[in-house]
Scaffold this motif. Structure first.
Motif, PDB file in Angstrom:
ATOM      1  N   UNK A   1     -45.391 -24.080   5.519  1.00  0.00           N
ATOM      2  CA  UNK A   1     -46.056 -22.889   6.063  1.00  0.00           C
ATOM      3  C   UNK A   1     -45.961 -21.703   5.121  1.00  0.00           C
ATOM      4  N   UNK A   2     -44.783 -21.536   4.502  1.00  0.00           N
ATOM      5  CA  UNK A   2     -44.608 -20.433   3.558  1.00  0.00           C
ATOM      6  C   UNK A   2     -45.543 -20.620   2.364  1.00  0.00           C
ATOM      7  N   UNK A   3     -45.558 -21.840   1.830  1.00  0.00           N
ATOM      8  CA  UNK A   3     -46.414 -22.115   0.670  1.00  0.00           C
ATOM      9  C   UNK A   3     -47.869 -21.861   1.034  1.00  0.00           C
ATOM     10  N   UNK A   4     -48.262 -22.304   2.220  1.00  0.00           N
ATOM     11  CA  UNK A   4     -49.646 -22.109   2.639  1.00  0.00           C
ATOM     12  C   UNK A   4     -49.980 -20.628   2.828  1.00  0.00           C
ATOM     13  N   UNK A   5     -49.037 -19.893   3.416  1.00  0.00           N
ATOM     14  CA  UNK A   5     -49.244 -18.461   3.646  1.00  0.00           C
ATOM     15  C   UNK A   5     -49.435 -17.708   2.325  1.00  0.00           C
ATOM     16  N   UNK A   6     -48.520 -17.960   1.387  1.00  0.00           N
ATOM     17  CA  UNK A   6     -48.605 -17.278   0.090  1.00  0.00           C
ATOM     18  C   UNK A   6     -49.925 -17.631  -0.608  1.00  0.00           C
ATOM     19  N   UNK A   7     -50.284 -18.897  -0.552  1.00  0.00           N
ATOM     20  CA  UNK A   7     -51.517 -19.329  -1.192  1.00  0.00           C
ATOM     21  C   UNK A   7     -52.731 -18.635  -0.586  1.00  0.00           C
ATOM     22  N   UNK A   8     -52.739 -18.553   0.748  1.00  0.00           N
ATOM     23  CA  UNK A   8     -53.873 -17.905   1.404  1.00  0.00           C
ATOM     24  C   UNK A   8     -53.984 -16.443   0.999  1.00  0.00           C
ATOM     25  N   UNK A   9     -52.826 -15.753   0.918  1.00  0.00           N
ATOM     26  CA  UNK A   9     -52.824 -14.338   0.541  1.00  0.00           C
ATOM     27  C   UNK A   9     -53.296 -14.161  -0.903  1.00  0.00           C
ATOM     28  N   UNK A  10     -52.760 -14.973  -1.790  1.00  0.00           N
ATOM     29  CA  UNK A  10     -53.051 -14.774  -3.207  1.00  0.00           C
ATOM     30  C   UNK A  10     -54.450 -15.259  -3.599  1.00  0.00           C
ATOM     31  N   UNK A  11     -54.869 -16.389  -3.074  1.00  0.00           N
ATOM     32  CA  UNK A  11     -56.113 -16.983  -3.575  1.00  0.00           C
ATOM     33  C   UNK A  11     -57.322 -16.800  -2.654  1.00  0.00           C
ATOM     34  N   UNK A  12     -57.084 -16.513  -1.389  1.00  0.00           N
ATOM     35  CA  UNK A  12     -58.164 -16.406  -0.397  1.00  0.00           C
ATOM     36  C   UNK A  12     -59.238 -17.489  -0.609  1.00  0.00           C
ATOM     37  N   UNK A  13     -58.847 -18.724  -0.482  1.00  0.00           N
ATOM     38  CA  UNK A  13     -59.722 -19.829  -0.889  1.00  0.00           C
ATOM     39  C   UNK A  13     -60.806 -20.219   0.112  1.00  0.00           C
ATOM     40  N   UNK A  14     -60.714 -19.740   1.355  1.00  0.00           N
ATOM     41  CA  UNK A  14     -61.737 -20.121   2.324  1.00  0.00           C
ATOM     42  C   UNK A  14     -61.575 -21.514   2.879  1.00  0.00           C
ATOM     43  N   UNK A  15     -60.380 -22.068   2.779  1.00  0.00           N
ATOM     44  CA  UNK A  15     -60.065 -23.347   3.419  1.00  0.00           C
ATOM     45  C   UNK A  15     -58.582 -23.301   3.762  1.00  0.00           C
TER      46      UNK A  15
END
Lengths: 92, 259
Positions: free
Chosen positions: B165-179
């Protein structure tokens, strides 16, 4: 523009706005109550961002689905498959 | 009389556009390394899922010279199900996921490619949902997600869930990938889209799947999502060590700074 550049731009923009306002570089005379809020604003924002992150991650960990049913279904299908494939002559 | 006619008509005709959809073919790429125990079951489940849904398919097994006899089992399966359904395209040694996809795609006759793990963590029952989702939104990519709707995992302890969950959260914040699920590897691609994307991706491991989605966004491809349940390895060890985490972070920061 890379994601890193977007972040740096946004931070620079916000940071310089904040600095300009607190140091009175624009020549604006802000009421003292405003200045009192403005001065520690970055710290407040940082703390609330941290709280948001902790809260979100905590909530998502707590509500992470445990797919017990999917695991049970898979196990029973494996039994079924093993029987069927053995009948068709597969040597495991 | 009309009722009788509809009852007697075969299943696939119930869909009004049945003819169009029957021209579509789905090539499932299964890269394997020491999956002797799992391979028969994943293939059985794939065949079951596709025969029930009626979509045209083929399964391409790309074995990277497994020492445990995966290839022998694969050959037996090819005999059982026929070489038009099961295609064996082995390679000499372990050469990485990206090149396995390239290798498999060279032999794929489908216009859509499905990639998934062969270790039973991805259940083929979701494939008809992927296909329906793709048709519904005419998406270029449909990605399975463990983080949305009824999606979830089985066999993860609290620590693993927190890290994920942490990895996913950070990724979503940094990359805003739309998936929502970037590190998952259960996806459907238009063939030409996957070909284009693979040529652009350089990372390995978890980051490879992540880079595929990030590059897809850059190229303005559309992405649909289907919630999936992820049942962690039934046979064999699942691996998530400090090394994986470090390489994930490195990959994430590289993508952050370069895309």
């Amino acid at each position: 523009m890379t994601k890193l550049a977007q972040w740096l731009w946004a931070l620079a923009l916000l940071g310089s706005t904040w600095a300009a306002l607190t140091m009175g570089a624009l020549g604006l005379e802000l009421p003292s109550s405003c200045r009192e809020v403005l001065w520690p604003l970055p710290a407040y924002l940082l703390v609330s961002a941290g709280c948001y992150a902790l809260g979100t991650v905590g909530y998502r960990v707590a509500t992470f689905h445990d797919c017990e049913d999917a695991a049970r279904e898979l196990q029973s299908q494996i039994q079924e498959a093993r029987a069927d494939l053995t009948r068709r002559g597969l040597r495991f | 009389a009309a009722e009788e006619a509809s009852r007697s008509s075969p299943r696939f005709r119930r869909e009004p556009k049945g003819r169009v959809s029957r021209q579509d073919k789905y090539s499932v790429l299964l890269p394997t390394y020491n999956e002797r125990e799992n391979l028969p079951f994943i293939v059985w489940l794939l065949v079951k899922s596709f025969s029930e849904s009626g979509f045209n398919y083929e399964i391409i097994i790309i074995d990277d010279g497994s020492p445990d006899g995966t290839r022998d089992v694969a050959e037996q399966l090819e005999k059982i199900y026929g070489s038009d359904r099961i295609l064996l395209r082995p390679r000499e040694k372990k050469l990485g996921l990206g090149t396995a996809y390239i290798h498999g795609m060279k032999h794929a006759t489908g216009n859509y490619i499905i990639i998934m793990d062969a270790d039973l963590s991805h259940h083929p029952k979701f494939i008809p949902e992927f296909i329906r989702k793709q048709k519904e939104g005419n998406f270029d990519i449909v990605s399975g997600t463990r983080y949305k709707g009824n999606g979830g995992v089985y066999g993860w302890d609290l620590k693993r869930k927190i890290i994920s969950r942490v990895a996913n959260f950070i990724t979503q914040i940094l990359l805003r990938p739309g998936a929502s699920d970037l590190t998952g590897s259960f996806r459907l691609y238009r063939k030409e889209v996957l070909q284009k994307l693979i040529g652009k991706c350089i990372s390995k491991g978890y980051v490879f799947q992540m880079e595929m989605i990030v590059r897809a966004r850059q190229l303005n491809y559309t992405i649909g999502e289907v919630p999936i349940s992820f049942v962690d390895r039934v046979y064999g060890e699942s691996k998530l060590g400090g090394n994986e985490i470090v390489s994930f972070l490195k990959g994430l920061l590289t993508l952050f700074a370069t895309t």
